[in-house]
Enzyme design. Structure first.
Site, short mmCIF file in Angstrom:
data_model
loop_
_atom_site.label_atom_id
_atom_site.label_comp_id
_atom_site.label_asym_id
_atom_site.label_seq_id
_atom_site.Cartn_x
_atom_site.Cartn_y
_atom_site.Cartn_z
N GLU A 64 0.98 -1.22 -0.25
CA GLU A 64 -0.06 0.05 -0.19
C GLU A 64 1.00 1.42 0.28
O GLU A 64 2.17 1.19 1.04
CB GLU A 64 -0.88 -0.40 1.52
CG GLU A 64 -2.32 0.44 0.73
CD GLU A 64 -2.89 -0.58 0.29
OE1 GLU A 64 -3.27 0.03 -0.96
OE2 GLU A 64 -3.96 -1.07 0.57
N SER A 91 -13.38 3.04 -6.93
CA SER A 91 -14.64 3.12 -7.51
C SER A 91 -14.27 4.23 -9.17
O SER A 91 -14.45 3.92 -10.11
CB SER A 91 -15.73 3.43 -7.28
OG SER A 91 -15.94 4.49 -5.60
N ASP A 141 -4.66 1.13 -9.34
CA ASP A 141 -5.59 1.31 -9.62
C ASP A 141 -5.72 0.52 -11.14
O ASP A 141 -6.89 -0.17 -11.55
CB ASP A 141 -6.21 2.30 -9.05
CG ASP A 141 -6.01 2.32 -7.52
OD1 ASP A 141 -5.40 1.31 -7.18
OD2 ASP A 141 -6.68 3.15 -6.73
#
Ligand code: GLA
Length: 395
Positions: A23, A116, A161
């Site tokens: 991360e 998203s 992402d």
């Protein structure tokens, strides 16, 4: 033969992503271990006969723009994810885009740390690439999507992402080197353990500004290292021992950030090997270490996420837990024995509600394909104006 130029409409499915470990490593040129998930956005595109474009989203309303006019950043943030991509495609494809409508729906939660926004950017990029036969390759679609987020949304994200949304594959995790974009597909084999996300439904306003600050801090830390060791191009490549040898050159905060990045990159490579060796419990321990680093050294956690991770430590059925994504809210990712999933979700929901008076949203995820063209055609399906109408073949 029918060419894409004849296509009048198209449906795209664009997934969210999880990240098992690694991360805040992508923009530091290190390794991450994400996968695309079965929860997706559905984007339905139609050509129009003029230059007008109308974008409608379940939950966000609609907006219009003229495809032949210069696109400006909107004060309505969600529009920028789309405008930024359209702008990037227009520049790359030298204005080959014409008017289109796009209807967006789906079951991908927003603000849950499952990308998203990347699903939206990449879905728009892929859909318009197909609809207008732009012939832009996946690597450039990834780049256009990232730059939309940098330049229109002002979130200086890394590549993880968008890469995962475009390149993800069913039942595979991507061990991705974010400096070179080389990647290896690893089979997801967590045996009897399920991947369970607990969405805290906390979404701190600081998320974007603090994210950009972390990125700047890492750039400053790398400069300090490069003064002595110009051979390092990325912070993730610098061994912990080298950073420690320069300790007195760093302000305390930057030292902590640099140590975290070096350790997390090493942990990710270790975790990938453990997964390949079927050592799932040891893999889970590294997830806990990752969370500790994110919380203490990188300082991107919040009490709600720390609480959820700490809670799992009382359950031997949970072998790994950590915050996932940019932090400052969003979800934790947990590896939970399948026989305990229901009970785990119940206990966590009750305890979380008692402590913070917030309802948790659990999500059990499966790794599924990256962005897909579901259907396209000349007159394959009628134009619909409502979200409920959208009939997705094969859905
Ligand atoms: C967000 C960003 C990614 C990545 C993660 C943290 O999801 O969009 O690029 O930096 O945070 O790992």
């Amino acid at each position: 033969m029918k060419s894409n130029k004849d296509i009048e409409q198209i449906i795209i499915k664009s997934p969210g992503r999880i990240n098992l470990i690694g991360e805040h490593i992508d923009y530091n040129g290190g390794n991450v271990l994400p996968g695309s998930i079965k929860h997706k956005l559905t984007l339905k595109f139609y050509k129009t006969n003029n230059n007008q474009c109308t974008i409608s989203s379940e939950g966000y309303g609609s907006f219009k723009f003229d495809i032949k006019q210069p696109l400006k950043i909107s004060s309505n943030q969600w529009e920028n994810y789309i405008l930024g991509v359209v702008d990037g495609l227009n520049k790359k494809a030298l204005n080959e885009l014409n008017g289109f409508d796009c209807i967006i729906s789906g079951d991908l939660p927003i603000g849950a740390g499952i990308a998203s926004s990347a699903a939206l950017e990449c879905g728009v990029a892929k859909g318009l690439n197909e609809l207008f036969d732009l012939n832009i390759n996946d690597e450039d679609l990834i780049d256009i999507s990232c730059k939309a987020e940098h330049n229109f949304v002002n979130n200086k994200c890394g590549v993880m992402d968008q890469f995962t949304v475009i390149k993800g594959q069913e039942k595979k995790l991507l061990l991705l080197n974010c400096a070179t974009l080389e990647h290896k597909l690893l089979s997801v084999n967590f045996k009897n353990y399920k991947i369970v996300l607990l969405n805290s439904n906390v979404n701190h306003n600081l998320a974007t500004s603090e994210y950009n600050i972390r990125r700047e801090e890492c750039e400053q830390a790398l400069k300090i290292i490069q003064d002595q060791y110009p051979e390092y191009n990325f912070l993730a490549d610098v061994p912990e021992a080298v950073i420690k040898s320069l300790k007195e050159k760093f302000p305390k905060k930057l030292f902590q950030r640099a140590i975290y990045v070096s350790q997390e990159n090493a942990r990710t490579l270790k975790a990938a090997s453990l997964l390949e060796e079927d050592k799932i419990v040891d893999f889970g321990s590294l997830m806990y270490q990752s969370h500790k680093g994110l919380s203490e050294k990188y300082q991107v956690s919040v009490p709600e996420l720390d609480f959820l991770v700490d809670l799992t430590k009382g359950f031997p059925q949970v072998i790994g837990s950590r915050l996932m994504g940019g932090g400052f809210g969003g979800s934790t990712i947990n590896l939970v024995d399948e026989t305990f999933v229901k009970e785990f979700i119940n206990i966590a929901s009750v305890e979380f509600k008692n402590k913070f008076n917030i309802n948790l949203t659990p999500l059990v995820v499966d790794i599924s394909n990256g962005v897909e063209v579901i259907n396209s055609g000349l007159n394959g399906f009628a134009k619909h104006n409502s979200f409920e109408d959208v009939n997705i073949p094969g859905n």
